[in-house]
Design an enzyme around this catalytic site. Sequence first.
Site, short mmCIF file in Angstrom:
data_model
loop_
_atom_site.label_atom_id
_atom_site.label_comp_id
_atom_site.label_asym_id
_atom_site.label_seq_id
_atom_site.Cartn_x
_atom_site.Cartn_y
_atom_site.Cartn_z
N GLY A 157 0.86 -1.19 0.00
CA GLY A 157 0.00 0.00 0.00
C GLY A 157 0.89 1.23 0.00
O GLY A 157 2.07 1.16 -0.38
N ILE A 159 2.26 2.85 2.47
CA ILE A 159 3.43 2.78 3.36
C ILE A 159 4.49 1.86 2.76
O ILE A 159 5.67 2.20 2.69
CB ILE A 159 3.01 2.32 4.78
CG1 ILE A 159 2.03 3.34 5.39
CG2 ILE A 159 4.24 2.16 5.68
CD1 ILE A 159 1.37 2.90 6.68
N SER A 238 2.95 -2.85 11.23
CA SER A 238 1.54 -2.87 10.80
C SER A 238 0.63 -3.01 12.01
O SER A 238 0.24 -2.00 12.61
CB SER A 238 1.32 -3.97 9.76
OG SER A 238 1.61 -5.25 10.30
N ARG A 239 0.32 -4.23 12.40
CA ARG A 239 -0.44 -4.48 13.62
C ARG A 239 0.17 -5.71 14.29
O ARG A 239 0.54 -6.68 13.60
CB ARG A 239 -1.92 -4.76 13.30
CG ARG A 239 -2.72 -3.55 12.88
CD ARG A 239 -2.92 -2.56 14.03
NE ARG A 239 -3.76 -1.44 13.66
CZ ARG A 239 -3.30 -0.25 13.27
NH1 ARG A 239 -2.00 -0.02 13.20
NH2 ARG A 239 -4.13 0.72 12.98
N GLU A 268 -1.28 -4.84 22.95
CA GLU A 268 -0.68 -3.51 23.12
C GLU A 268 -1.34 -2.82 24.29
O GLU A 268 -2.57 -2.80 24.34
CB GLU A 268 -0.89 -2.68 21.85
CG GLU A 268 0.33 -2.71 20.98
CD GLU A 268 0.18 -1.93 19.69
OE1 GLU A 268 -0.38 -0.83 19.73
OE2 GLU A 268 0.62 -2.45 18.67
N HIS A 287 4.46 1.70 19.30
CA HIS A 287 3.44 2.10 18.29
C HIS A 287 3.56 3.60 17.97
O HIS A 287 2.64 4.38 18.26
CB HIS A 287 2.03 1.75 18.77
CG HIS A 287 1.04 1.68 17.63
ND1 HIS A 287 -0.02 0.80 17.61
CD2 HIS A 287 0.94 2.38 16.48
CE1 HIS A 287 -0.72 0.96 16.50
NE2 HIS A 287 -0.16 1.93 15.79
C1 GLV Z 1 -1.75 3.66 13.00
O1 GLV Z 1 -1.47 2.68 13.59
C2 GLV Z 1 -2.54 3.71 11.81
O2 GLV Z 1 -3.18 2.70 11.43
O3 GLV Z 1 -2.59 4.79 11.19
#
Ligand code: GLV
Length: 339
Positions: A157, A159, A238-239, A268, A287
Amino acid sequence: MATSHVFVTRQIFPEALDMIAKEAELEVWPDEYPPTPEQLRKKLASVDAVLTTVMDRMDRAAMDAAPRLKIISQLAVGLDNVDVAEATRRGILVGHTPGVLAKATADLTFALLMAAARRVSEGDRWVRNGQWQLAFHPMRWLGMDVHDATLGIVGLGQIGLEVAKRARGFDMTLLYHSRTRSPQVENQYGLKYAELPALLATSDFVSLHVPLTPQTRHYIGQRELRMMKPNAILINVSRGPVVDSKALYTALSEGWIRGAALDVTDPEPILADDPLLKLDNLVITPHVGSATVASRRATCLLAARNLVAGLKGQRLESCANPELYQTRGSQPGSGTAQE
Ligand code: GLV
């Protein structure tokens, strides 16, 4: 026209709050910690719009408690805390903030990649602990070259693409794996598409940029970590749940891979006694992917613009459920459950 009511779940940049306050009655959650689900439900009872962060669970129960809700404006690009399908079913518009935070997040990805490759945090800890006794030794503190290495980008994407652009400055060979292939982007940025196993088996650095969905939960687990090179470094901005953290602990402690760098964890915040925190070959940040002054300000302003546009019945600048605009006979943001 009746005044709209808006709830903002955290303190954000004041200029963004001012923008909302010009259009609506505004309440901002004052605490450092986010509202609990119960506190959030109470606040949602009387609002037309809510500005949320990744900490606020906007699920069916939250929406049930919000009979007037027309707009959820998320201060993030990721929407794993929002049940977008449920919001769509109820005619609630969901805004989010892609674009404005992509470059800052890619910058942090590179900071983590380089910190892990060159053992920056480990060296910093060592010096501060008074362990730097020997001025220089030819065989100590050897890390990994970033230049000329192969970087595998998982999820291309905005990023992921920004990460690719930065990697070109380091003469890296670029592989990517994504749901969709883009020959034009491949040509423009010198990226080569690879299936995930091939990417994992050939990359010196693997960087994760996929959204968290049921399909990407534990996307990188024991099997995938076993496919990586023993000298490889895994980066996750990412997550947290995209990586199986138990498997990652085993991989790092048993040397299946060389190191990892995480800006996100599962859960988290990471628990203080999480065994991952004992490992020297892990770099970790709390994060902060998009946490720069300029990017965060731009993100707050975009979230506020999305929210205000929704209140005014205008199109959201960044809408996660634009299909609501197409639904014949339904007024987006009407907030009525269509059961
Ligand atoms: C941050 O974690 C976002 O998804 O922008």
